[in-house]
Design a protein around this motif. Structure first.
Motif, PDB file in Angstrom:
ATOM      1  N   THR A   1     127.970 125.768  19.497  1.00 10.77           N
ATOM      2  CA  THR A   1     127.181 125.537  20.710  1.00 10.77           C
ATOM      3  C   THR A   1     125.785 125.059  20.335  1.00 10.77           C
ATOM      4  O   THR A   1     125.251 124.135  20.960  1.00 10.77           O
ATOM      5  N   GLU A   2     125.195 125.677  19.303  1.00  8.10           N
ATOM      6  CA  GLU A   2     123.868 125.254  18.848  1.00  8.10           C
ATOM      7  C   GLU A   2     123.917 123.823  18.317  1.00  8.10           C
ATOM      8  O   GLU A   2     123.035 123.013  18.613  1.00  8.10           O
ATOM      9  N   LYS A   3     124.943 123.506  17.550  1.00  9.15           N
ATOM     10  CA  LYS A   3     125.083 122.141  17.019  1.00  9.15           C
ATOM     11  C   LYS A   3     125.187 121.132  18.155  1.00  9.15           C
ATOM     12  O   LYS A   3     124.562 120.077  18.119  1.00  9.15           O
ATOM     13  N   GLU A   4     125.985 121.462  19.165  1.00 10.50           N
ATOM     14  CA  GLU A   4     126.163 120.558  20.302  1.00 10.50           C
ATOM     15  C   GLU A   4     124.845 120.324  21.034  1.00 10.50           C
ATOM     16  O   GLU A   4     124.563 119.206  21.468  1.00 10.50           O
TER      17      GLU A   4
ATOM     18  N   GLN B   1     122.782 117.909  19.074  1.00 14.22           N
ATOM     19  CA  GLN B   1     123.343 116.561  19.104  1.00 14.22           C
ATOM     20  C   GLN B   1     122.986 115.820  20.385  1.00 14.22           C
ATOM     21  O   GLN B   1     123.025 114.594  20.419  1.00 14.22           O
ATOM     22  N   LYS B   2     122.605 116.548  21.422  1.00 13.45           N
ATOM     23  CA  LYS B   2     122.218 115.925  22.695  1.00 13.45           C
ATOM     24  C   LYS B   2     120.796 115.365  22.653  1.00 13.45           C
ATOM     25  O   LYS B   2     120.413 114.600  23.531  1.00 13.45           O
ATOM     26  N   ILE B   3     120.021 115.767  21.644  1.00  9.81           N
ATOM     27  CA  ILE B   3     118.640 115.291  21.529  1.00  9.81           C
ATOM     28  C   ILE B   3     118.658 113.851  21.025  1.00  9.81           C
ATOM     29  O   ILE B   3     119.287 113.564  20.002  1.00  9.81           O
ATOM     30  N   PRO B   4     117.992 112.926  21.722  1.00 10.78           N
ATOM     31  CA  PRO B   4     117.962 111.529  21.272  1.00 10.78           C
ATOM     32  C   PRO B   4     117.435 111.416  19.834  1.00 10.78           C
ATOM     33  O   PRO B   4     116.540 112.161  19.432  1.00 10.78           O
ATOM     34  N   ASP B   5     117.990 110.480  19.080  1.00 12.59           N
ATOM     35  CA  ASP B   5     117.646 110.316  17.668  1.00 12.59           C
ATOM     36  C   ASP B   5     116.146 110.148  17.432  1.00 12.59           C
ATOM     37  O   ASP B   5     115.588 110.740  16.517  1.00 12.59           O
ATOM     38  N   VAL B   6     115.501 109.337  18.257  1.00 12.40           N
ATOM     39  CA  VAL B   6     114.079 109.087  18.046  1.00 12.40           C
ATOM     40  C   VAL B   6     113.261 110.376  18.238  1.00 12.40           C
ATOM     41  O   VAL B   6     112.303 110.623  17.515  1.00 12.40           O
ATOM     42  N   LEU B   7     113.666 111.211  19.187  1.00  7.98           N
ATOM     43  CA  LEU B   7     112.984 112.482  19.398  1.00  7.98           C
ATOM     44  C   LEU B   7     113.278 113.442  18.252  1.00  7.98           C
ATOM     45  O   LEU B   7     112.382 114.131  17.749  1.00  7.98           O
ATOM     46  N   MET B   8     114.523 113.480  17.804  1.00  4.37           N
ATOM     47  CA  MET B   8     114.898 114.338  16.679  1.00  4.37           C
ATOM     48  C   MET B   8     114.112 113.956  15.424  1.00  4.37           C
ATOM     49  O   MET B   8     113.660 114.814  14.673  1.00  4.37           O
ATOM     50  N   PHE B   9     113.936 112.672  15.213  1.00  3.48           N
ATOM     51  CA  PHE B   9     113.162 112.190  14.070  1.00  3.48           C
ATOM     52  C   PHE B   9     111.733 112.747  14.127  1.00  3.48           C
ATOM     53  O   PHE B   9     111.199 113.216  13.132  1.00  3.48           O
ATOM     54  N   GLY B  10     111.131 112.699  15.313  1.00  2.00           N
ATOM     55  CA  GLY B  10     109.778 113.232  15.485  1.00  2.00           C
ATOM     56  C   GLY B  10     109.712 114.735  15.280  1.00  2.00           C
ATOM     57  O   GLY B  10     108.773 115.248  14.674  1.00  2.00           O
ATOM     58  N   LEU B  11     110.715 115.459  15.768  1.00  2.00           N
ATOM     59  CA  LEU B  11     110.755 116.911  15.602  1.00  2.00           C
ATOM     60  C   LEU B  11     110.881 117.284  14.125  1.00  2.00           C
ATOM     61  O   LEU B  11     110.196 118.184  13.636  1.00  2.00           O
ATOM     62  N   ARG B  12     111.745 116.578  13.425  1.00  2.00           N
ATOM     63  CA  ARG B  12     111.902 116.823  11.981  1.00  2.00           C
ATOM     64  C   ARG B  12     110.623 116.476  11.232  1.00  2.00           C
ATOM     65  O   ARG B  12     110.220 117.189  10.322  1.00  2.00           O
ATOM     66  N   GLY B  13     110.008 115.375  11.623  1.00  2.00           N
ATOM     67  CA  GLY B  13     108.770 114.941  10.980  1.00  2.00           C
ATOM     68  C   GLY B  13     107.650 115.957  11.114  1.00  2.00           C
ATOM     69  O   GLY B  13     106.795 116.081  10.233  1.00  2.00           O
TER      70      GLY B  13
ATOM     71  N   HIS C   1     116.855 128.451  21.472  1.00  5.11           N
ATOM     72  CA  HIS C   1     116.170 128.380  22.767  1.00  5.11           C
ATOM     73  C   HIS C   1     116.961 127.528  23.754  1.00  5.11           C
ATOM     74  O   HIS C   1     117.046 127.856  24.938  1.00  5.11           O
ATOM     75  N   LEU C   2     117.522 126.436  23.271  1.00  8.24           N
ATOM     76  CA  LEU C   2     118.296 125.554  24.150  1.00  8.24           C
ATOM     77  C   LEU C   2     119.543 126.253  24.670  1.00  8.24           C
ATOM     78  O   LEU C   2     119.858 126.171  25.861  1.00  8.24           O
ATOM     79  N   VAL C   3     120.253 126.941  23.789  1.00  9.05           N
ATOM     80  CA  VAL C   3     121.482 127.634  24.189  1.00  9.05           C
ATOM     81  C   VAL C   3     121.175 128.723  25.211  1.00  9.05           C
ATOM     82  O   VAL C   3     121.870 128.866  26.221  1.00  9.05           O
ATOM     83  N   LYS C   4     120.120 129.490  24.976  1.00  7.16           N
ATOM     84  CA  LYS C   4     119.772 130.598  25.867  1.00  7.16           C
ATOM     85  C   LYS C   4     119.082 130.135  27.146  1.00  7.16           C
ATOM     86  O   LYS C   4     118.985 130.897  28.104  1.00  7.16           O
ATOM     87  N   GLY C   5     118.578 128.905  27.147  1.00 10.15           N
ATOM     88  CA  GLY C   5     117.824 128.434  28.310  1.00 10.15           C
ATOM     89  C   GLY C   5     116.490 129.135  28.449  1.00 10.15           C
ATOM     90  O   GLY C   5     115.973 129.307  29.559  1.00 10.15           O
ATOM     91  N   ASP C   6     115.915 129.533  27.304  1.00  9.17           N
ATOM     92  CA  ASP C   6     114.648 130.274  27.300  1.00  9.17           C
ATOM     93  C   ASP C   6     113.505 129.486  27.927  1.00  9.17           C
ATOM     94  O   ASP C   6     113.411 128.270  27.752  1.00  9.17           O
TER      95      ASP C   6
END
Length: 130
Positions: free
Chosen positions: A91-94, A97-109, A120-125
């Motif tokens: 569920t966490e992986k899924e 995977q819904k996060i757009p690549d360009v946003l994921m790149f920024g988050l990793r950066g 947080h995404l899974v729990k809807g925190d």
């Protein structure tokens, strides 16, 4: 227009301090520009090039503030931590995977802890409240 970028008229009541600070009277008549599910940008119906640039700078500042909210909620990791902390739960992986690549790149950066983000995404925190 698609439902992530549609224009429509809205009614607005704002405290006088806010109206003065943001010079809302100069924006009349204005419209709301809906972006995504929870963001509405108020903009004059007629804008010049300088005002468009100002709006873009405002959006850049808003993006930075929202990234800081995510960093506060998720923490930061280095590359070793991220490699060891990637979600093992499907569920966490899924969710990631819904996060757009360009946003994921920024988050990793920025070194954002993706495992915490996934949780947080899974729990809807709620991660920001004012």
């Amino acid at each position: 227009m698609d439902d992530h970028n549609e224009m429509y008229e809205i009614g607005l009541t704002a405290p006088m301090e806010m109206a003065e600070e943001y010079r809302l009277d100069e924006m009349l008549p204005m419209m709301g520009l809906k972006i995504g599910k929870r963001c509405i940008i108020l903009i004059s119906r007629s804008v010049n090039a300088a005002e468009v640039l100002d709006a873009l700078e405002t959006l850049r500042c808003a993006e930075e503030k929202l990234m800081m909210v995510l960093e506060d909620a998720c923490g930061r990791c280095d590359s070793v931590c991220e490699a060891q902390a990637l979600p093992t739960d499907n569920t966490e992986k899924e969710m990631l995977q819904k996060i757009p690549d360009v946003l994921m790149f920024g988050l990793r950066g920025r070194g954002l802890c993706l495992r915490q983000l996934a949780r947080h995404l899974v729990k809807g925190d709620t991660i920001y409240e004012k």
